[in-house]
Design an enzyme around this catalytic site. Structure first.
Site, short mmCIF file in Angstrom:
data_model
loop_
_atom_site.label_atom_id
_atom_site.label_comp_id
_atom_site.label_asym_id
_atom_site.label_seq_id
_atom_site.Cartn_x
_atom_site.Cartn_y
_atom_site.Cartn_z
N HIS A 98 0.75 -1.23 0.03
CA HIS A 98 -0.10 0.10 0.04
C HIS A 98 0.65 1.01 -0.09
O HIS A 98 1.88 1.29 0.57
CB HIS A 98 -1.01 0.23 1.14
CG HIS A 98 -1.65 -1.27 1.33
ND1 HIS A 98 -2.70 -1.45 0.32
CD2 HIS A 98 -1.84 -1.98 2.46
CE1 HIS A 98 -3.16 -2.85 0.78
NE2 HIS A 98 -2.30 -3.28 1.99
N ARG A 290 -0.47 -4.63 -6.40
CA ARG A 290 -0.40 -5.81 -6.63
C ARG A 290 1.08 -6.42 -7.06
O ARG A 290 1.59 -5.68 -7.97
CB ARG A 290 -1.56 -6.77 -7.19
CG ARG A 290 -2.85 -6.45 -6.29
CD ARG A 290 -4.04 -6.93 -7.10
NE ARG A 290 -5.32 -6.84 -6.21
CZ ARG A 290 -6.00 -5.61 -6.52
NH1 ARG A 290 -5.45 -4.78 -7.55
NH2 ARG A 290 -7.02 -5.70 -5.78
#
Length: 413
Positions: A98, A290
């Site tokens: 993140h 990702r």
């Protein structure tokens, strides 16, 4: 003080039993159930049961942020700054990280200027917020998180005794630092499929060989220490065949949390939850970069931009007595704080919080909440919204022991 109805999210990695059992519903469920969201995120807000109707928490807060959030309203732009979840993983989640606040803001503006739709599967940044997160295990919870000490990774790669890994192990041994980790991770995550298709089967054969030889050499320390890593590699390859993320996972710490133990993940921390049931709290964001183990969009250049390649030995976040009958999980996040109350059978009313905003989530037994002259009963898996206008909330276990988590704005944590 009102009942808060969570938003159920279904993903392929979810469980058909864990959330259903927790909430007292028939098992197995019709679809894998992955997360139960208690919050005001625009993607799927929870709903508040009022006296005469039901409203989304997002609408309730937006209509009167001062009443619902109190002093937190101006600090967080009139929005509830955290999202509380119950997460149930039956299969591994994607390898992900993140962004920081600055990275999220820049990425959100960049994709807006490029006119990438907010609901596009190619979108990285769905809001302008960072996403620090804390998980607390409700049962045994397993995860990969943070880059392992490079020298320990060299030992792992050499213990697998795979010819195709030797040059990579030598590369990392020659530069056992964040730069070496960045180089190896980047090399692996961008391998041509033809190379990956040759190397990955060798690695899996090495894992199988390592595990079979382990049983013959129980006195050899080197044959014992990487058992979990070898098994996890095989499991990931079975779930995501041919995925470069299986190789990348070899670089990460392998962790097991026992019930009540926590794990805090800051910006840039590469991780993947493997299996288990947990309470999760995070800043109110849905920004995910990702790196594999997923059929979803993987943006390698953007992931490399946000990753922190410093090796860390992630400490388990242990609950600390808070002096009011609860235990707290300390983190540096200003958006949220999390406490746990273990209520014993026959005990009296226990003060939970002097004021909101907050969410009370029951994870074991049945609890009765008291506020002024009103009462609210929460069964396992149910939650309550506590506005800033609600003061002196108390709780009492009903017919046996009970457990509740209280989420609120961080402050001093």
């Amino acid at each position: 003080m009102h009942e808060l109805v969570g938003a159920l999210r279904s993903y392929a990695w979810g469980s058909r039993t864990a959330l259903a059992q927790l909430c007292g519903r028939p098992v197995p469920s019709a679809h894998p159930e992955a997360e139960l969201w208690f919050g005001a995120h625009p993607a799927d807000p929870a709903h508040v049961r009022l006296e005469h109707n039901t409203r989304s928490l997002l609408e309730l807060v937006a209509d009167d942020p001062e009443r619902e959030l109190g002093a937190a309203a101006p600090e967080f732009g009139g929005r509830l700054p955290f999202l509380l979840k119950i997460l149930a993983a039956e299969e591994p989640l994607s390898l992900q990280a993140h962004p920081s606040s600055a990275q999220a803001l820049a990425g959100f503006e960049r994709e807006n200027l490029a006119r990438v739709p907010l609901d596009s599967p190619m979108r990285n940044y769905r809001d302008e917020n960072h996403k620090p997160e804390l998980v607390v295990a409700l049962d045994r919870f397993e995860a990969l998180a943070g880059f392992r000490d490079p020298l320990r990774t060299v030992e792992l790669l050499r213990a697998l005794d795979v010819p195709g890994l030797r040059s990579y192990a030598d590369l990392l041994a020659a530069q056992p630092d964040s730069a070496g980790l960045r180089t190896l991770f980047t090399t692996w995550i961008t391998l041509p499929q033809s190379v990956l298709g040759t190397l990955l089967p060798q690695v899996l054969d090495g894992c199988v060989r390592y595990l079979s030889e382990k049983g013959l050499h129980q006195t050899d320390k080197r044959q014992r220490e990487f058992t979990a890593e070898a098994r996890t590699t095989l499991e990931l390859a079975e779930a995501y065949p041919g995925d470069a993320g299986v190789l990348a996972a070899l670089l990460l710490n392998r962790l097991t949390l026992e019930p009540g133990q926590g794990l805090f993940l800051a910006a840039g921390n590469l991780h993947a939850y493997l299996r288990g049931l947990c309470v999760e709290i995070m800043a109110n964001s849905d920004n995910v970069l990702r790196g594999g183990l997923t059929p979803k969009h993987v943006d390698v250049p953007e992931l490399l931009r946000v990753l922190d390649f410093e090796a860390i030995d992630l400490p388990v976040v242990l609950p600390e007595p808070a002096g009011d009958g609860s235990v707290r999980y300390r983190t540096p996040a200003p958006e949220f704080a999390l406490r746990r109350f273990d209520l014993t059978a026959g005990s009296g009313q226990v003060p939970l919080t002097s004021a909101g905003p907050g969410i009370v989530l029951c994870t074991a037994g049945t609890v009765r909440l008291f506020h002024g002259g009103s009462e609210l009963v929460l069964e396992r898996g149910a939650a309550a919204w506590i506005s800033a206008a609600d003061t002196e909330i108390r709780a009492q276990a009903v017919d046996g022991a009970a457990q509740v988590f209280c989420a609120c704005v961080g402050g001093g944590n």
